[in-house]
Write an enzyme that holds these catalytic residues in place. Structure first.
Site, short mmCIF file in Angstrom:
data_model
loop_
_atom_site.label_atom_id
_atom_site.label_comp_id
_atom_site.label_asym_id
_atom_site.label_seq_id
_atom_site.Cartn_x
_atom_site.Cartn_y
_atom_site.Cartn_z
N SER A 133 0.85 -1.18 0.00
CA SER A 133 0.00 0.00 0.00
C SER A 133 0.89 1.23 0.00
CB SER A 133 -0.88 0.01 1.27
OG SER A 133 -1.50 1.26 1.46
N TYR A 146 -1.74 -0.34 10.92
CA TYR A 146 -1.83 -0.79 9.53
C TYR A 146 -0.56 -0.42 8.76
CZ TYR A 146 -3.42 -1.01 4.65
OH TYR A 146 -3.54 -1.28 3.31
#
Length: 274
Positions: A133, A146
């Protein structure tokens, strides 16, 4: 000879789009998910096999990899896509929840990599594609857990790429910004489950609309766009180490070069605007 790919997390979003993209390129696809009912329709395609696979279960992983090697004799590419986002202020996220995040986003890919590498090394050929990501490049308030998991995946991938180069195996990272998927639904459920300390209500006010932390809205790309890069990374003889996908991913690439003092000042300014 038809090439074979194993993909995790195919129930929706990037995983499902990637399975369909590989099928269009005439690969044999092993599409996996925790719930096989979610991927049943993919199995309607002659070149797509479906399997139950929970990336936190080593026995599941061993069973699926052994099946592919028995049936196909090879695994040309592994796409580590399964993952989810645990958001929330660091103080409000319990340590067990942090562990769960890393179980899926870090230890899961590690388990799969270890399972497929011996066969790839014997053939001196293969591709490992880890779906990371833009959050793996730049961390932000409320995203520490995260982002931490994606930073870890990035670091492991960078090390692995140079460890397996001599065996003809490539390692690439896919780094999308916001993607039009159901990702935000689980994000909201994970945040709702937190025991709030009461110290970070401004954060929770922002994420009532998940667009504020990148779920959809400006700069979001379709999962099919991400799948294009997944297939390219698996197919190329010399793929890039990283594939930033979407405008916000490009911003993140630049953002990691900003000095920490300046980045902190920008976050402070942004918090005052909220």
């Amino acid at each position: 000879m038809t090439r074979t790919v194993l993909i995790t997390g195919c129930s929706s979003g990037i995983g499902r789009a990637s399975a369909e993209a590989f099928l269009e390129e005439e690969w044999t696809v092993y599409a996996t998910a925790r719930n096989p009912a979610d991927i049943q329709t993919l199995g309607d395609h002659d070149d797509c096999k479906i399997a139950t696979l929970d990336v936190t279960d080593g026995d599941d992983i061993e069973r699926v990899v052994d099946r592919i090697l028995d049936e196909e004799g090879r695994i040309d590419a592994l796409v580590n896509n399964a993952g989810y986002g645990q958001f929330g202020p660091i103080e409000d996220v319990p340590t067990d929840t942090v562990r769960d995040q890393f179980e899926v986003n870090v230890y899961g890919p590690h388990r799969l990599i270890r399972e497929v590498l011996p066969a790839m090394r014997r053939r001196e050929d293969g591709a490992i594609v880890n779906v990371s990501s833009a959050a793996g490049r730049v961390s932000f308030p409320g995203g520490g857990v995260y982002c931490g998991s994606k930073h870890a995946l990035e670091a492991m991938s960078d090390a692995l790429r140079n460890e397996v180069r001599e065996y003809g195996i490539t390692v690439s990272l896919i780094e999308p910004g916001p993607v039009e998927t159901g990702f935000e639904d689980r994000v909201e459920s994970e945040i709702d489950g937190l025991d709030r300390s009461g110290a970070y209500e401004s954060f929770y006010d922002l994420v009532e609309d998940y667009d504020a932390i990148g779920g959809g809205g400006f700069g979001a790309v379709e999962p099919e766009r991400v799948a294009e890069d997944v297939v390219d990374a698996a197919s190329s003889t010399k793929p890039p180490a990283r594939y930033p996908v979407g405008p916000l991913a490009t911003v993140a690439e630049i953002g990691r070069l900003v000095p920490t003092r300046i980045a902190d000042s920008l976050w402070s300014f942004a918090s005052k605007l909220s």
